[in-house]
Design an enzyme around this catalytic site. Structure first.
Site, PDB file in Angstrom:
ATOM      1  N   HIS A  70       0.462  -1.190  -0.114  1.00  0.00           N
ATOM      2  CA  HIS A  70       0.042  -0.007   0.132  1.00  0.00           C
ATOM      3  C   HIS A  70       0.646   1.421   0.575  1.00  0.00           C
ATOM      4  O   HIS A  70       0.225   2.329  -0.529  1.00  0.00           O
ATOM      5  CB  HIS A  70      -0.738   0.109   0.959  1.00  0.00           C
ATOM      6  CG  HIS A  70      -0.314   0.594   2.600  1.00  0.00           C
ATOM      7  ND1 HIS A  70      -0.160  -0.746   3.167  1.00  0.00           N
ATOM      8  CD2 HIS A  70      -0.489   1.268   2.943  1.00  0.00           C
ATOM      9  CE1 HIS A  70       0.218   0.177   4.713  1.00  0.00           C
ATOM     10  NE2 HIS A  70       0.104   0.926   4.269  1.00  0.00           N
ATOM     11  N   GLU A  74       3.216   5.293  -3.142  1.00  0.00           N
ATOM     12  CA  GLU A  74       3.595   6.365  -2.622  1.00  0.00           C
ATOM     13  C   GLU A  74       5.163   7.349  -2.156  1.00  0.00           C
ATOM     14  O   GLU A  74       5.446   8.151  -2.646  1.00  0.00           O
ATOM     15  CB  GLU A  74       2.734   7.244  -1.447  1.00  0.00           C
ATOM     16  CG  GLU A  74       2.784   8.696  -1.421  1.00  0.00           C
ATOM     17  CD  GLU A  74       1.924   9.092  -0.119  1.00  0.00           C
ATOM     18  OE1 GLU A  74       0.897   8.113   0.335  1.00  0.00           O
ATOM     19  OE2 GLU A  74       1.783   9.862   0.139  1.00  0.00           O
ATOM     20  N   ASP A  75       5.799   6.036  -1.409  1.00  0.00           N
ATOM     21  CA  ASP A  75       6.816   6.339  -0.939  1.00  0.00           C
ATOM     22  C   ASP A  75       8.389   6.025  -1.476  1.00  0.00           C
ATOM     23  O   ASP A  75       8.991   5.669  -0.775  1.00  0.00           O
ATOM     24  CB  ASP A  75       6.878   5.625   0.816  1.00  0.00           C
ATOM     25  CG  ASP A  75       6.252   6.476   1.534  1.00  0.00           C
ATOM     26  OD1 ASP A  75       5.413   7.770   0.778  1.00  0.00           O
ATOM     27  OD2 ASP A  75       5.539   5.958   2.425  1.00  0.00           O
ATOM     28  N   ASP A 142      -4.135   0.720   8.129  1.00  0.00           N
ATOM     29  CA  ASP A 142      -3.118   1.135   8.304  1.00  0.00           C
ATOM     30  C   ASP A 142      -3.397   2.218   8.912  1.00  0.00           C
ATOM     31  O   ASP A 142      -2.270   2.785   9.924  1.00  0.00           O
ATOM     32  CB  ASP A 142      -3.307   2.140   6.565  1.00  0.00           C
ATOM     33  CG  ASP A 142      -2.451   3.043   6.387  1.00  0.00           C
ATOM     34  OD1 ASP A 142      -1.011   3.112   6.566  1.00  0.00           O
ATOM     35  OD2 ASP A 142      -2.757   3.935   6.230  1.00  0.00           O
TER      36      ASP A 142
HETATM   37 MN    MN Z   1       0.539   2.774   5.644  1.00  0.00          MN
END
Ligand code: MN
Length: 719
Positions: A70, A74-75, A142
């Site tokens: 997940h 983004e990262d 999360d």
């Molecule tokens: Mn997360």
């Protein structure tokens, strides 16, 4: 098998599922290689913790894989296309949904920006949910893990995340029936947001728990004895204090007096079947006297979020008041897992939806998700949407019944009007009254939990402006607003159409002779989409009827053949007679000295250079033949013209009412010559009397209608 995966218990996932989860773990581990969390731990500990809690919820393999992945978009340098290629569109879609809803997390922390960011977050979340409801489940897991590692962030971030969690994620978990995650989110956020209250309460409850230990084990033994003596099988009996945040909220409703809270402790009895639940309740009531008004049958009537259980509060041993919950194992698992259980039972039973891989659809009982998305699309992301969300999602819910026993789920404070609009928008628009529990009730009085609401309708009844201030749901409010918008369009249309017809007649045209094409041409040339909008614009006063008639029949092509004299009423006295020039309010004019037109002779105006308009008799031989400069005129009694009119407005008193009234008259470009207002003794009702100069009756009627549309205005009358 990869050694890292050993801590996951994947026996429920089969070979295929296990392999998928393993691949996702490998991929995520490599992608996050070298990254660490604020805690200093390797980054991969976060996605694995999220995946672990989803395994505990028995979520399907795709969801677990998506949870592991997940944060990769983004990262890390991983792209959505990478995920699509490697894991397929379904998992990639889940990861994308979670990523998108997280992006506004990094907004400034001022209060307004926070609200806007939260609203925007939620809007994205809801949209993602309608695409695949599993996004919210991953997001909740999360968020829960992030909250449990919040101590490593700055105090400012702690506050922001804790508040958003408490205000948005916990209520969402609750609405989705996910009791276990809700409780975790609430208590973790509570600790950061109100550290003082949290500290005190946890000390208090710890000592209360210790002192209740003996009582609880005694009571459990007693209950177990009673049930087994009656031949009832018991799966488990469990006693515990409620979670801190829920006690804190109850305390606030109880003026901080912990003695007033009966259900600090709850005993939970799990029995094999539904009928065992009712039997157990009966047996318990033979031994302990129940508080009658606290017996709740959430099996026959589940809570809006699907929660099922029997609740009773009894005088137990030592006369202590104690809450008892009775349910089956399935009800228990649903209460803890909520929406997640929906996937579990689908997969266990191999339901047709599950086989068709159609698991992502929003279950029908979660129709409110779609409703909120609709509201979001109508109101955009502005303050309206934030308000709608706060009311529809985050306040306590009540549930009420139709006379047939159908259950409806409304926000606390909702009125019979909200109920009517929830049943059917057509019903909402026809409300004449309401019966609550068989008695006639006020339409603006808030409903109570479990009320039976019957809506009384009448033909030809219309919604009231005042409803807008009493309704609670976004749905009712937007439907009432839409009705009034449509209504004022229709009124403007009707009066505009009337003004144009009068003008047409003045020029000797039968309104029925105007073809549809001609109407459309005129509308086009004036920049309106269709003739209706053009006619409404005339009614509203933004263009004049004369302008429209000129477009329909350019003067060059036609000769004015008739004029209109006042149609009704006594014949005006000559001295009080004036001439109204089509399409204008107050143009200077003079009666032509050549033909001395007099009432009721047909007349026509001629626009001179510099001296205003000269009014001739229509038969005047000196009438210049310069057609573009001819304007239609009619006689008008002076008493009807620019006569000051006294209007009385009666309205519910509120701040800004007078301002709204004067603003409306001013934008209509009429002159107010006098105004004063007074309130009734209770201060609830205002009367405003104003004197307005309006050019004619038509305009006066239009103005009065518009005044009637101002919020909270009840009646508008001529004084
Ligand atoms: Mn997360």
């Amino acid at each position: 098998m990869n050694s890292k995966i050993l801590r996951f218990n994947l026996e429920n996932y089969g070979t295929e599922g296990g392999v998928l989860i393993e691949r996702a773990l490998d991929f995520a581990t490599k992608a996050h290689e070298g990254q660490s969390r604020k805690s200093g731990w390797p980054y991969i500990t976060h996605p694995t913790a999220v995946a672990q809690s989803l395994i505990e919820l028995d979520m399907d393999a795709q969801t677990i894989a998506a949870a592991l992945l997940h944060d990769t978009i983004e990262d890390t340098s991983v792209t959505i296309q990478d995920l699509q290629a490697i894991f397929g569109t379904e998992i990639a879609g889940l990861v994308e949904g979670v990523t998108k809803t997280g992006q506004v997390d990094h907004m400034p922390s001022e209060a307004t920006a926070r609200t806007a960011a939260s609203a925007e977050n939620i809007r994205k979340l809801l949209l993602a949910m309608t695409k695949d409801i599993r996004v919210i489940i991953i997001k909740l897991a999360d968020r829960t893990h992030n909250l449990s590692t919040l101590q490593y962030l700055s105090p400012e971030k702690q506050q922001r995340i804790a508040r958003e969690s408490l205000e948005i994620y916990a209520p969402l978990a609750d609405r989705l029936g996910m009791g276990a995650l809700k409780v975790q989110i609430e208590d973790l956020s509570f600790a950061y947001l109100y550290p003082g209250a949290y500290g005190e309460l946890s000390k208090l409850m710890a000592s209360y728990g210790r002192s209740s230990q003996k009582y609880l084990s005694m009571l459990k033994k007693q209950i177990a004895g009673n049930l087994s003596k009656a031949g009832l099988e018991v799966v488990s009996i469990d006693g515990r204090t409620k979670h801190l945040y829920s006690i804190w909220r109850k305390l606030q409703k109880a003026d901080g007096d912990i003695e007033k809270i009966y259900d600090l402790i709850a005993i939970r009895i799990i029995v094999p079947t539904e009928s065992d639940c009712y039997q157990a309740l009966g047996i318990l009531h033979q031994h302990f006297k129940p508080l009658i008004y606290r017996i709740k049958d959430y099996i026959a009537v589940p809570k809006p979020n699907g929660y099922r259980s029997l609740h009773t509060t009894v005088f137990a041993a030592e006369g202590r008041i104690t809450e008892i919950q009775i349910r089956t194992p399935q009800m228990h698992s649903e209460a803890e897992k909520g929406l997640a259980a929906h996937f579990y039972y689908n997969s266990v039973k191999g339901s047709s939806n599950y086989k068709k891989a159609n698991v992502s659809a929003v279950p029908s009982k979660l129709g409110w998700v779609n409703e909120l998305v609709d509201v979001g699309q109508v109101t955009g992301s502005g303050q309206d949407f934030v308000d709608a969300l706060k009311v529809d999602l985050f306040v306590d819910r009540i549930f009420v019944f139709s006379p047939k026993g159908d259950l409806y789920d409304l926000p606390e404070g909702a009125t019979p009007i909200d109920f009517a609009f929830m049943v059917h928008s057509g019903l909402g628009l026809k409300v004449a009254g309401a019966k609550v529990n068989g008695r006639i009730a006020s339409l603006d009085a808030p409903l109570a939990n479990r009320d039976v609401v019957e809506i009384l309708t009448r033909k030809n009844i219309e919604p009231k402006r005042a409803w807008l201030t009493s309704v609670k749901t976004a749905n009712a409010r937007s439907r009432i607003r839409a009705w009034f918008r449509k209504q004022s369009y229709e009124e403007n249309f009707v009066s505009g159409r009337g003004l144009i017809e009068t003008e047409l007649k003045a020029w000797g045209h039968a309104p029925s002779a105007v073809s549809d094409e001609l109407w459309q041409q005129a509308a086009d040339s004036l920049g309106f989409k269709n003739p209706g909008l053009m006619q409404a614009a005339v009614g509203e006063g933004s263009i004049s009827a004369h302008v429209v008639v000129r477009r329909l029949f350019p003067v060059e092509d036609t000769k004015p053949t008739a004029s209109v004299v006042p149609e009704s009423g006594p014949r005006p006295k000559p001295g009080l007679l004036t001439v109204q020039i089509a399409g204008t309010h107050n143009l200077p004019y003079q009666l032509s000295p050549c033909c001395h037109p007099s009432y009721p002779q047909p007349i026509i105006g001629y626009i001179t250079r510099g001296k205003g308009i000269t009014v001739h008799s229509k038969s005047c031989p000196n009438l210049p033949d310069d057609k573009p400069r001819l304007v239609s005129c009619r006689w008008q009694a002076a008493s009807d013209y620019h006569q000051p009119h006294n209007i009385r407005i009666i309205a519910q008193n509120r701040l800004g009412l007078l301002r709204d009234v004067t603003a409306l008259v001013t934008t209509e470009k009429y002159n107010i010559t006098a105004i004063h207002s007074y309130d009734n003794e209770e201060g609830t009702e205002s009367t405003i009397e104003l004197t307005v100069e309006v050019p004619n009756r038509d305009r006066l009627v239009v103005l009065m209608r518009k005044l009637g549309h101002i919020q909270d205005v009840g009646t508008v009358q001529i004084k």
